[in-house]
Design a protein around this motif. Structure first.
Motif, PDB file in Angstrom:
ATOM      1  N   UNK A 130      25.684 -24.120 -27.068  1.00  0.00           N
ATOM      2  CA  UNK A 130      27.287 -24.292 -27.667  1.00  0.00           C
ATOM      3  C   UNK A 130      27.627 -23.951 -26.180  1.00  0.00           C
ATOM      4  N   UNK A 131      26.868 -25.259 -25.009  1.00  0.00           N
ATOM      5  CA  UNK A 131      26.925 -25.256 -23.482  1.00  0.00           C
ATOM      6  C   UNK A 131      25.800 -24.394 -22.654  1.00  0.00           C
ATOM      7  N   UNK A 132      24.803 -23.742 -23.114  1.00  0.00           N
ATOM      8  CA  UNK A 132      23.534 -23.245 -22.215  1.00  0.00           C
ATOM      9  C   UNK A 132      22.716 -24.328 -22.032  1.00  0.00           C
ATOM     10  N   UNK A 133      22.041 -24.559 -20.845  1.00  0.00           N
ATOM     11  CA  UNK A 133      20.692 -25.593 -21.135  1.00  0.00           C
ATOM     12  C   UNK A 133      19.692 -24.143 -22.201  1.00  0.00           C
ATOM     13  N   UNK A 134      18.917 -24.895 -22.778  1.00  0.00           N
ATOM     14  CA  UNK A 134      17.574 -24.314 -23.790  1.00  0.00           C
ATOM     15  C   UNK A 134      16.830 -24.170 -22.365  1.00  0.00           C
ATOM     16  N   UNK A 135      16.030 -23.208 -21.790  1.00  0.00           N
ATOM     17  CA  UNK A 135      14.788 -23.290 -21.217  1.00  0.00           C
ATOM     18  C   UNK A 135      13.765 -23.876 -21.876  1.00  0.00           C
ATOM     19  N   UNK A 136      12.718 -24.625 -21.156  1.00  0.00           N
ATOM     20  CA  UNK A 136      12.052 -25.524 -21.626  1.00  0.00           C
ATOM     21  C   UNK A 136      10.968 -24.943 -22.615  1.00  0.00           C
ATOM     22  N   UNK A 137      10.879 -25.290 -24.134  1.00  0.00           N
ATOM     23  CA  UNK A 137       9.526 -24.543 -24.397  1.00  0.00           C
ATOM     24  C   UNK A 137       9.618 -23.071 -25.171  1.00  0.00           C
ATOM     25  N   UNK A 138      10.779 -22.281 -24.683  1.00  0.00           N
ATOM     26  CA  UNK A 138      11.618 -21.192 -25.351  1.00  0.00           C
ATOM     27  C   UNK A 138      12.525 -21.150 -26.477  1.00  0.00           C
ATOM     28  N   UNK A 139      12.191 -20.700 -27.385  1.00  0.00           N
ATOM     29  CA  UNK A 139      13.158 -21.174 -28.650  1.00  0.00           C
ATOM     30  C   UNK A 139      14.349 -20.532 -28.397  1.00  0.00           C
ATOM     31  N   UNK A 140      15.193 -21.006 -29.031  1.00  0.00           N
ATOM     32  CA  UNK A 140      16.688 -20.264 -29.126  1.00  0.00           C
ATOM     33  C   UNK A 140      17.360 -20.466 -30.188  1.00  0.00           C
ATOM     34  N   UNK A 141      18.151 -19.599 -30.984  1.00  0.00           N
ATOM     35  CA  UNK A 141      18.016 -19.544 -32.523  1.00  0.00           C
ATOM     36  C   UNK A 141      19.591 -20.083 -32.527  1.00  0.00           C
ATOM     37  N   UNK A 142      19.759 -20.840 -33.850  1.00  0.00           N
ATOM     38  CA  UNK A 142      20.756 -21.747 -34.350  1.00  0.00           C
ATOM     39  C   UNK A 142      21.384 -21.001 -35.182  1.00  0.00           C
ATOM     40  N   UNK A 144      24.820 -21.204 -37.493  1.00  0.00           N
ATOM     41  CA  UNK A 144      25.908 -22.518 -38.161  1.00  0.00           C
ATOM     42  C   UNK A 144      27.146 -22.961 -37.692  1.00  0.00           C
ATOM     43  N   UNK A 145      27.282 -23.889 -37.213  1.00  0.00           N
ATOM     44  CA  UNK A 145      28.705 -24.285 -36.565  1.00  0.00           C
ATOM     45  C   UNK A 145      28.296 -24.163 -35.058  1.00  0.00           C
ATOM     46  N   UNK A 146      27.001 -24.403 -35.132  1.00  0.00           N
ATOM     47  CA  UNK A 146      26.387 -24.040 -33.118  1.00  0.00           C
ATOM     48  C   UNK A 146      26.919 -25.735 -32.809  1.00  0.00           C
ATOM     49  N   UNK A 147      27.151 -25.826 -31.462  1.00  0.00           N
ATOM     50  CA  UNK A 147      27.177 -27.618 -31.198  1.00  0.00           C
ATOM     51  C   UNK A 147      26.137 -27.315 -29.949  1.00  0.00           C
ATOM     52  N   UNK A 148      25.159 -28.343 -30.923  1.00  0.00           N
ATOM     53  CA  UNK A 148      24.150 -29.063 -29.715  1.00  0.00           C
ATOM     54  C   UNK A 148      23.702 -30.304 -28.722  1.00  0.00           C
ATOM     55  N   UNK A 149      23.712 -30.631 -28.466  1.00  0.00           N
ATOM     56  CA  UNK A 149      23.483 -32.063 -26.790  1.00  0.00           C
ATOM     57  C   UNK A 149      22.374 -31.965 -26.801  1.00  0.00           C
ATOM     58  N   UNK A 150      22.126 -33.336 -27.478  1.00  0.00           N
ATOM     59  CA  UNK A 150      20.742 -33.656 -26.543  1.00  0.00           C
ATOM     60  C   UNK A 150      20.953 -35.301 -25.876  1.00  0.00           C
ATOM     61  N   UNK A 151      20.548 -34.780 -24.912  1.00  0.00           N
ATOM     62  CA  UNK A 151      21.091 -36.128 -24.101  1.00  0.00           C
ATOM     63  C   UNK A 151      22.029 -36.431 -23.740  1.00  0.00           C
TER      64      UNK A 151
END
Length: 179
Positions: A130-142, A144-151
Motif C-alpha cells: 500500500x505504498x509503504x516500503x517494507x523494511x528488510x527482514x521485517x514481516x508486514x501483515x497483508x 485482502x485488497x492490499x497493493x503489493x509492489x515488487x520491482x
C-alpha cells in the motif's frame, strides 16, 4: 499465468468447487500494472536485477503481459519442507514472476496467526505494501485488497474468498463476442 477473464470463464463452466480443485491456492496476486521507472543509475545489481524507482504517480501504466494475470500463492512441490512461499524471478522461487526488476528471491510470504505477512528478502528494488516500503527482514501483515509492489510492478493481493467474489463478478459481466 491465467488471466482473471480466463478463470471467470472456467468458473462459469465448472463451478467453484471444480475450479478450485484445479487451482487449490488460498490466496493470489493479480497483476495491475507498471509503477516503476528506470533510475538515473539503472545498472544491474550483482545478481542481474535492473534497478528501478517506484513512481509516486496515482496512475500506473498497464503492462499488456501482466495486467489481469493471476499468480497463485502456493509452494512448489520440491520446496514443501520450507515454511515460506518465496516470490522471485527464477524457476527456483515458488511464485515465479520473470521480470528483471524483480530479484531472484525478492520477498517471501509467511503464515501468521493473523493471516499472511510479506518479508523483503534484501531485494534490489524493495517491496511495498500500500505504498509503504517494507523494511528488510521485517514481516508486514497483508490484508485482502492490499497493493503489493515488487520491482516496477504492482499487484493486488486477494484472499480465497475475495478472489472467488472477483471471479464471480467478472463471470457475470456480459461476454464480448469475437468477430
Amino acid at each position: 499465468m491465467p488471466t482473471i477473464d480466463q478463470l471467470a470463464s472456467e468458473l462459469r463452466h465448472k463451478g467453484p468447487e471444480r475450479l478450485f480443485e484445479d487451482y487449490p491456492a488460498s490466496s493470489v496476486l493479480v497483476g495491475l500494472g507498471i509503477l516503476g521507472i528506470q533510475g538515473e543509475n539503472s545498472e544491474r545489481s550483482l545478481r542481474g536485477t535492473m534497478r528501478f524507482v517506484v513512481s509516486n504517480r496515482d496512475e500506473y501504466l498497464r503492462a499488456a503481459s501482466l495486467y489481469g494475470r493471476v499468480w497463485f500463492l502456493t509452494k512448489k512441490r520440491e520446496n514443501r519442507q520450507q515454511s515460506r512461499i518465496v516470490i522471485g524471478r527464477t524457476s527456483d522461487a515458488d511464485v515465479v514472476i520473470p521480470e528483471l526488476s524483480i530479484s531472484v528471491e525478492h520477498c517471501a510470504l509467511e503464515a501468521t496467526p493473523f493471516g499472511l505477512a510479506v518479508i523483503d528478502l534484501n531485494s534490489t528494488n524493495g517491496t511495498y505494501v500500500d505504498g509503504e516500503r517494507v523494511p528488510k527482514a521485517t514481516p508486514v501483515s497483508l490484508h485482502g485488497g492490499a497493493k503489493l509492489a515488487l520491482g516496477r510492478f504492482e499487484f493486488e493481493y486477494l484472499r480465497h474468498r475475495e478472489f472467488l467474489e472477483r471471479l464471480k463478478q467478472t463471470a457475470m459481466r456480459p461476454q464480448q463476442r469475437r468477430r
